[in-house]
Design a protein around this motif. Structure first.
Motif, PDB file in Angstrom:
ATOM      1  N   VAL A  49       0.878  -1.172   0.000  1.00 16.26           N
ATOM      2  CA  VAL A  49       0.000   0.000   0.000  1.00 16.26           C
ATOM      3  C   VAL A  49       0.913   1.218   0.000  1.00 16.26           C
ATOM      4  O   VAL A  49       2.024   1.179   0.553  1.00 16.26           O
ATOM      5  CB  VAL A  49      -0.961   0.018   1.213  1.00 16.26           C
ATOM      6  CG1 VAL A  49      -1.976  -1.099   1.104  1.00 16.26           C
ATOM      7  CG2 VAL A  49      -0.204  -0.061   2.526  1.00 16.26           C
ATOM      8  N   LYS A  50       0.475   2.296  -0.652  1.00 20.37           N
ATOM      9  CA  LYS A  50       1.387   3.411  -0.850  1.00 20.37           C
ATOM     10  C   LYS A  50       0.670   4.749  -0.864  1.00 20.37           C
ATOM     11  O   LYS A  50      -0.522   4.815  -1.178  1.00 20.37           O
ATOM     12  CB  LYS A  50       2.174   3.212  -2.144  1.00 20.37           C
ATOM     13  CG  LYS A  50       1.316   2.817  -3.326  1.00 20.37           C
ATOM     14  CD  LYS A  50       2.101   2.621  -4.629  1.00 20.37           C
ATOM     15  CE  LYS A  50       3.240   1.666  -4.479  1.00 20.37           C
ATOM     16  NZ  LYS A  50       4.032   1.546  -5.715  1.00 20.37           N
ATOM     17  N   LEU A  58       4.913  13.510  -2.180  1.00 22.02           N
ATOM     18  CA  LEU A  58       5.171  14.753  -2.904  1.00 22.02           C
ATOM     19  C   LEU A  58       3.920  15.634  -2.992  1.00 22.02           C
ATOM     20  O   LEU A  58       4.011  16.855  -2.944  1.00 22.02           O
ATOM     21  CB  LEU A  58       5.681  14.432  -4.310  1.00 22.02           C
ATOM     22  CG  LEU A  58       6.435  15.523  -5.042  1.00 22.02           C
ATOM     23  CD1 LEU A  58       7.675  15.948  -4.265  1.00 22.02           C
ATOM     24  CD2 LEU A  58       6.825  15.061  -6.426  1.00 22.02           C
ATOM     25  N   THR A  59       2.740  15.022  -3.100  1.00 24.75           N
ATOM     26  CA  THR A  59       1.496  15.796  -3.215  1.00 24.75           C
ATOM     27  C   THR A  59       0.861  16.093  -1.851  1.00 24.75           C
ATOM     28  O   THR A  59       0.015  16.971  -1.753  1.00 24.75           O
ATOM     29  CB  THR A  59       0.464  15.054  -4.084  1.00 24.75           C
ATOM     30  OG1 THR A  59       0.148  13.787  -3.463  1.00 24.75           O
ATOM     31  CG2 THR A  59       0.991  14.829  -5.490  1.00 24.75           C
ATOM     32  N   LEU A  60       1.254  15.365  -0.826  1.00 27.86           N
ATOM     33  CA  LEU A  60       0.620  15.503   0.494  1.00 27.86           C
ATOM     34  C   LEU A  60       0.751  16.892   1.117  1.00 27.86           C
ATOM     35  O   LEU A  60      -0.217  17.388   1.707  1.00 27.86           O
ATOM     36  CB  LEU A  60       1.157  14.433   1.442  1.00 27.86           C
ATOM     37  CG  LEU A  60       0.294  14.105   2.652  1.00 27.86           C
ATOM     38  CD1 LEU A  60      -1.129  13.756   2.256  1.00 27.86           C
ATOM     39  CD2 LEU A  60       0.918  12.991   3.464  1.00 27.86           C
ATOM     40  N   LYS A  91      10.166  -4.037   4.881  1.00 26.31           N
ATOM     41  CA  LYS A  91       8.744  -3.741   4.659  1.00 26.31           C
ATOM     42  C   LYS A  91       8.494  -2.430   3.913  1.00 26.31           C
ATOM     43  O   LYS A  91       7.371  -2.179   3.493  1.00 26.31           O
ATOM     44  CB  LYS A  91       8.014  -3.674   6.007  1.00 26.31           C
ATOM     45  CG  LYS A  91       7.840  -5.014   6.691  1.00 26.31           C
ATOM     46  CD  LYS A  91       6.606  -5.708   6.157  1.00 26.31           C
ATOM     47  CE  LYS A  91       6.227  -6.896   7.006  1.00 26.31           C
ATOM     48  NZ  LYS A  91       4.994  -7.519   6.528  1.00 26.31           N
ATOM     49  N   TRP A  92       9.504  -1.585   3.766  1.00 26.77           N
ATOM     50  CA  TRP A  92       9.302  -0.249   3.206  1.00 26.77           C
ATOM     51  C   TRP A  92      10.062  -0.052   1.900  1.00 26.77           C
ATOM     52  O   TRP A  92      11.216  -0.436   1.793  1.00 26.77           O
ATOM     53  CB  TRP A  92       9.748   0.824   4.195  1.00 26.77           C
ATOM     54  CG  TRP A  92       8.894   0.902   5.421  1.00 26.77           C
ATOM     55  CD1 TRP A  92       9.102   0.255   6.604  1.00 26.77           C
ATOM     56  CD2 TRP A  92       7.699   1.667   5.578  1.00 26.77           C
ATOM     57  NE1 TRP A  92       8.100   0.580   7.496  1.00 26.77           N
ATOM     58  CE2 TRP A  92       7.224   1.443   6.892  1.00 26.77           C
ATOM     59  CE3 TRP A  92       6.978   2.523   4.746  1.00 26.77           C
ATOM     60  CZ2 TRP A  92       6.077   2.044   7.387  1.00 26.77           C
ATOM     61  CZ3 TRP A  92       5.838   3.124   5.245  1.00 26.77           C
ATOM     62  CH2 TRP A  92       5.395   2.877   6.543  1.00 26.77           C
ATOM     63  N   ASN A  93       9.388   0.580   0.923  1.00 25.97           N
ATOM     64  CA  ASN A  93       9.982   0.953  -0.361  1.00 25.97           C
ATOM     65  C   ASN A  93       9.708   2.422  -0.652  1.00 25.97           C
ATOM     66  O   ASN A  93       8.738   2.995  -0.163  1.00 25.97           O
ATOM     67  CB  ASN A  93       9.391   0.132  -1.510  1.00 25.97           C
ATOM     68  CG  ASN A  93       9.995  -1.246  -1.624  1.00 25.97           C
ATOM     69  OD1 ASN A  93      10.752  -1.687  -0.768  1.00 25.97           O
ATOM     70  ND2 ASN A  93       9.652  -1.942  -2.692  1.00 25.97           N
ATOM     71  N   ILE A  94      10.570   3.007  -1.479  1.00 26.11           N
ATOM     72  CA  ILE A  94      10.342   4.353  -2.016  1.00 26.11           C
ATOM     73  C   ILE A  94      10.228   4.211  -3.525  1.00 26.11           C
ATOM     74  O   ILE A  94      11.106   3.638  -4.172  1.00 26.11           O
ATOM     75  CB  ILE A  94      11.485   5.307  -1.643  1.00 26.11           C
ATOM     76  CG1 ILE A  94      11.562   5.457  -0.122  1.00 26.11           C
ATOM     77  CG2 ILE A  94      11.279   6.656  -2.309  1.00 26.11           C
ATOM     78  CD1 ILE A  94      12.741   6.258   0.359  1.00 26.11           C
ATOM     79  N   ILE A 133       6.552  10.738  -5.559  1.00 24.98           N
ATOM     80  CA  ILE A 133       7.355   9.854  -4.717  1.00 24.98           C
ATOM     81  C   ILE A 133       6.392   9.126  -3.792  1.00 24.98           C
ATOM     82  O   ILE A 133       5.795   9.737  -2.905  1.00 24.98           O
ATOM     83  CB  ILE A 133       8.388  10.639  -3.896  1.00 24.98           C
ATOM     84  CG1 ILE A 133       9.304  11.441  -4.832  1.00 24.98           C
ATOM     85  CG2 ILE A 133       9.200   9.700  -3.004  1.00 24.98           C
ATOM     86  CD1 ILE A 133      10.195  12.426  -4.100  1.00 24.98           C
ATOM     87  N   MET A 134       6.215   7.834  -4.029  1.00 26.19           N
ATOM     88  CA  MET A 134       5.314   7.021  -3.205  1.00 26.19           C
ATOM     89  C   MET A 134       6.105   6.326  -2.098  1.00 26.19           C
ATOM     90  O   MET A 134       7.123   5.676  -2.359  1.00 26.19           O
ATOM     91  CB  MET A 134       4.620   5.960  -4.051  1.00 26.19           C
ATOM     92  CG  MET A 134       3.607   6.492  -5.024  1.00 26.19           C
ATOM     93  SD  MET A 134       2.024   6.723  -4.214  1.00 26.19           S
ATOM     94  CE  MET A 134       0.937   6.719  -5.639  1.00 26.19           C
ATOM     95  N   LEU A 135       5.624   6.459  -0.876  1.00 27.78           N
ATOM     96  CA  LEU A 135       6.145   5.691   0.242  1.00 27.78           C
ATOM     97  C   LEU A 135       5.277   4.442   0.349  1.00 27.78           C
ATOM     98  O   LEU A 135       4.062   4.537   0.503  1.00 27.78           O
ATOM     99  CB  LEU A 135       6.077   6.524   1.522  1.00 27.78           C
ATOM    100  CG  LEU A 135       6.759   5.945   2.743  1.00 27.78           C
ATOM    101  CD1 LEU A 135       8.249   5.721   2.502  1.00 27.78           C
ATOM    102  CD2 LEU A 135       6.554   6.869   3.947  1.00 27.78           C
TER     103      LEU A 135
END
Length: 198
Positions: free
Chosen positions: A31-32, A36-38, A139-142, A191-193
């Motif tokens: 889930v991501k 950048l837009t937040l 567990k985390w990707n960028i 940029i999706m976390l």
């Protein structure tokens, strides 16, 4: 009705591909959210699941809830489905993909920024994406990505009327038909976390 058929035609190959290539075990899912837009309170979130060793399927939505930004309309609601091919392996490294999307909008187009005119309607999009996904931890990707292609819009143009002051009128000559707008533009990126669910 014609637009619905076009969208069905665009989504059908993705559905067939997913049915034939999805892993038989429960697939990996991330889930991501777009960091950048937040800060502008534009919400872009989705999920990406593994179909095969080098293929994934992503679905995401973007919501810009702003009725006005500096006096200009800026409400956008978009959804995209995207098939990605990773050159190394799913969720790691460089990838390229194809996407289809649909949007609803109430915006002031860039060439109307010096006027009080604005546009309301819908569009469909067909294009590609390139990106890079970096595995930050187990567990985390960028996910850095940029996508675009053909955007076909159908809209009505509006402007405030003089009497009464709150009255809105359409400014087109042929008020019974949709205005059409077709462009080749970038329409997604950021940029999706990403967080791995399983």
């Amino acid at each position: 009705m014609k637009t619905a058929k076009i969208i069905l035609f665009l989504f059908l190959p993705i559905a067939i591909f997913a049915q034939n290539n999805v892993e038989r075990k429960f697939p990996e899912i991330y889930v991501k959210g777009n960091v950048l837009t937040l800060p502008a309170l534009i919400f872009n979130a989705g999920a990406e699941c593994k179909l095969a060793p080098k293929y994934t399927l992503q679905a995401d939505v973007l919501v810009s809830p702003w009725r006005s930004v500096n006096g200009h309309h800026f409400q956008i609601y978009m959804g995209h489905t995207e098939v990605r091919y990773y050159f190394k392996q799913a969720f790691k490294g460089w990838y390229a993909g194809l996407n289809v999307g649909f949007g609803l909008f109430d915006i002031t187009k860039w060439n109307y920024l010096k006027s009080k005119k604005y546009q309301r309607g819908f569009n469909y999009m067909l294009g590609g994406v390139v990106g890079y996904q970096y595995q930050w931890s187990k567990k985390w990707n960028i996910d850095l990505f940029l996508g675009g292609g053909s955007s076909q819009g159908f809209y009505h143009g509006y402007e405030p009327a003089d009497n009464p002051p709150s009255f809105i009128r359409r400014y087109e000559v042929h008020s019974g038909k949709w205005n059409l707008s077709g462009e080749w533009i970038p329409y997604r990126g950021g940029i999706m976390l990403s967080y791995k669910l399983n």
